[in-house]
Design a protein around this motif. Sequence first.
Motif, PDB file in Angstrom:
ATOM      1  N   PHE A  32       0.962  -0.906   0.234  1.00 48.43           N
ATOM      2  CA  PHE A  32      -0.173   0.143  -0.123  1.00 48.43           C
ATOM      3  C   PHE A  32       0.797   1.594   0.038  1.00 48.43           C
ATOM      4  O   PHE A  32       0.487   1.892  -1.173  1.00 48.43           O
ATOM      5  N   GLU A  33       1.762   1.334   1.171  1.00 47.41           N
ATOM      6  CA  GLU A  33       2.406   2.641   0.844  1.00 47.41           C
ATOM      7  C   GLU A  33       2.988   3.116  -0.199  1.00 47.41           C
ATOM      8  O   GLU A  33       3.690   3.829  -0.515  1.00 47.41           O
ATOM      9  N   GLN A  34       3.746   1.781  -0.789  1.00 48.81           N
ATOM     10  CA  GLN A  34       4.885   1.841  -2.364  1.00 48.81           C
ATOM     11  C   GLN A  34       3.558   2.573  -3.345  1.00 48.81           C
ATOM     12  O   GLN A  34       3.994   3.127  -3.690  1.00 48.81           O
ATOM     13  N   ALA A  35       2.379   2.406  -3.439  1.00 51.10           N
ATOM     14  CA  ALA A  35       1.832   2.578  -3.864  1.00 51.10           C
ATOM     15  C   ALA A  35       1.288   3.801  -4.498  1.00 51.10           C
ATOM     16  O   ALA A  35       1.309   4.127  -4.465  1.00 51.10           O
ATOM     17  N   LYS A  36       1.084   4.309  -2.903  1.00 53.88           N
ATOM     18  CA  LYS A  36       0.273   5.589  -3.102  1.00 53.88           C
ATOM     19  C   LYS A  36       1.274   6.505  -2.895  1.00 53.88           C
ATOM     20  O   LYS A  36       1.490   6.998  -3.694  1.00 53.88           O
ATOM     21  N   ARG A  37       2.803   6.311  -2.659  1.00 56.54           N
ATOM     22  CA  ARG A  37       3.845   7.071  -3.056  1.00 56.54           C
ATOM     23  C   ARG A  37       4.445   7.208  -4.479  1.00 56.54           C
ATOM     24  O   ARG A  37       4.371   8.236  -4.907  1.00 56.54           O
ATOM     25  N   ALA A  38       3.782   6.018  -5.447  1.00 53.97           N
ATOM     26  CA  ALA A  38       4.276   6.421  -6.799  1.00 53.97           C
ATOM     27  C   ALA A  38       3.182   6.882  -7.278  1.00 53.97           C
ATOM     28  O   ALA A  38       3.307   7.960  -8.238  1.00 53.97           O
ATOM     29  N   GLY A  81       1.334  12.229  -9.984  1.00 54.03           N
ATOM     30  CA  GLY A  81       0.702  13.270 -10.407  1.00 54.03           C
ATOM     31  C   GLY A  81      -0.741  13.026  -9.451  1.00 54.03           C
ATOM     32  O   GLY A  81      -1.391  14.155  -9.933  1.00 54.03           O
ATOM     33  N   ALA A  82      -0.998  12.284  -9.104  1.00 53.57           N
ATOM     34  CA  ALA A  82      -2.369  11.905  -8.228  1.00 53.57           C
ATOM     35  C   ALA A  82      -2.480  13.368  -6.908  1.00 53.57           C
ATOM     36  O   ALA A  82      -1.820  14.060  -6.768  1.00 53.57           O
ATOM     37  N   ILE A  83      -3.763  13.783  -6.942  1.00 50.95           N
ATOM     38  CA  ILE A  83      -3.830  14.605  -6.098  1.00 50.95           C
ATOM     39  C   ILE A  83      -4.350  14.352  -4.693  1.00 50.95           C
ATOM     40  O   ILE A  83      -3.949  14.772  -3.387  1.00 50.95           O
ATOM     41  N   GLY A  84      -4.593  12.977  -4.833  1.00 51.78           N
ATOM     42  CA  GLY A  84      -4.418  12.594  -3.467  1.00 51.78           C
ATOM     43  C   GLY A  84      -4.621  11.004  -3.265  1.00 51.78           C
ATOM     44  O   GLY A  84      -4.997  10.700  -4.256  1.00 51.78           O
ATOM     45  N   CYS A  85      -4.297  10.456  -2.322  1.00 53.12           N
ATOM     46  CA  CYS A  85      -4.763   8.377  -2.186  1.00 53.12           C
ATOM     47  C   CYS A  85      -4.627   8.384  -0.829  1.00 53.12           C
ATOM     48  O   CYS A  85      -4.155   8.477   0.177  1.00 53.12           O
ATOM     49  N   GLY A  86      -5.226   7.430  -0.954  1.00 52.44           N
ATOM     50  CA  GLY A  86      -6.074   6.558  -0.101  1.00 52.44           C
ATOM     51  C   GLY A  86      -6.474   5.021   0.215  1.00 52.44           C
ATOM     52  O   GLY A  86      -6.658   4.878  -0.765  1.00 52.44           O
ATOM     53  N   ILE A  87      -6.399   4.466   1.013  1.00 58.07           N
ATOM     54  CA  ILE A  87      -7.654   3.062   0.955  1.00 58.07           C
ATOM     55  C   ILE A  87      -9.029   3.491   1.184  1.00 58.07           C
ATOM     56  O   ILE A  87      -9.353   4.544   1.552  1.00 58.07           O
ATOM     57  N   SER A  88      -9.349   2.654  -0.068  1.00 60.99           N
ATOM     58  CA  SER A  88     -10.625   3.003  -0.055  1.00 60.99           C
ATOM     59  C   SER A  88     -11.642   1.874   1.020  1.00 60.99           C
ATOM     60  O   SER A  88     -11.291   0.328   0.929  1.00 60.99           O
ATOM     61  N   GLY A  89     -12.415   2.525   2.155  1.00 63.67           N
ATOM     62  CA  GLY A  89     -13.083   1.791   2.192  1.00 63.67           C
ATOM     63  C   GLY A  89     -12.590   1.451   3.670  1.00 63.67           C
ATOM     64  O   GLY A  89     -11.017   1.901   3.722  1.00 63.67           O
TER      65      GLY A  89
END
Length: 321
Positions: free
Chosen positions: A251-257, A262-270
Amino acid sequence: MIKYKSVTAFAPATVANVSCGFDIMGFAIQGCGDKATIVLAKDSGKEGCDDNQIAMSGKYAHLIPSQRDKNTAGVAVDAYLKATGNQNIKLSIALEKNLPLGSGMGSSAASSVAAVFAVNALLGNLLSVKELIQFAMEGERVACGAAHADNAAPSLLGGFVLIRSYDPLDIIQVHCPDELYCAVLHPHIELNTSDARRVLKRDIPMRDVVKQCANAAGFMTGLLIADYDLLGRSVSDLLAEPKRTMLIPGFEQAKRAALDAGAIGCGISGSGPSIFALCKGESMALLIAEVIDRSFAEAGLLSEAFISPMNAPGALILERR
Ligand code: HSE
């Protein structure tokens, strides 16, 4: 009062929490969801339905109970019938289960929403769409032990929804900037919401509560004034994400990537394991989906991508006879 013999409804998948709004924010995802058909009992034989068993079909049908009182769709319909004084009406339910379970995409809510939306139409729309949320929430209680509304409400209403209060229920729909899109990536692992709720801290330090409230307010303001930087600064979760990160490999690596790309924001869905990334424009969302997919692949996980505008439609009637 009974208007049709049979009604089929669709209800979309959803992203709940949106990082800064644990249990109080969610939005609909376009293009994927569950379908429910409600049939008056005299026609049920033709559909192969039995009153106490839900006729299951779809990719994930074999993974959920078909017994009406254990299935989120059955529980939601029965709660609706009881509340409207129609518990004597015999009807059968068929559910097309297309959404993966334990995915963090509001799978259980989509089933209950489709079913309750269909039964309400069959009985001539006795209740408003907002009034149906409480019955879909009963489905959530059966699925995970908590009657949260942050999947059910956006699945019913569509778009982005804020649950300002649970008691009494106060649901607010907010139109998002039209350019705001979301990429949702579902890595192929299963995470039960009840397990993901169990890991949460019971006591939250006051400074974290203050930050979470500020981010929630910032996010809502960002939507209203189409301030993408403010949205990005506000997509932050001090309540659930710190505890749930460890449940989602990569998760952390995917969020960082995603953020680096250029994603505005990223997090866990539900409650996860799916992750969402907010993006400006559809093409950026497609690009970010590829980036997250690659990152999960590096962690050894296959994933499936869903791209959706933030103002996606909610539940709809597909057929009535
Ligand atoms: N708000 C709920 C949770 C959503 O995070 O547990 C579950 O999809």
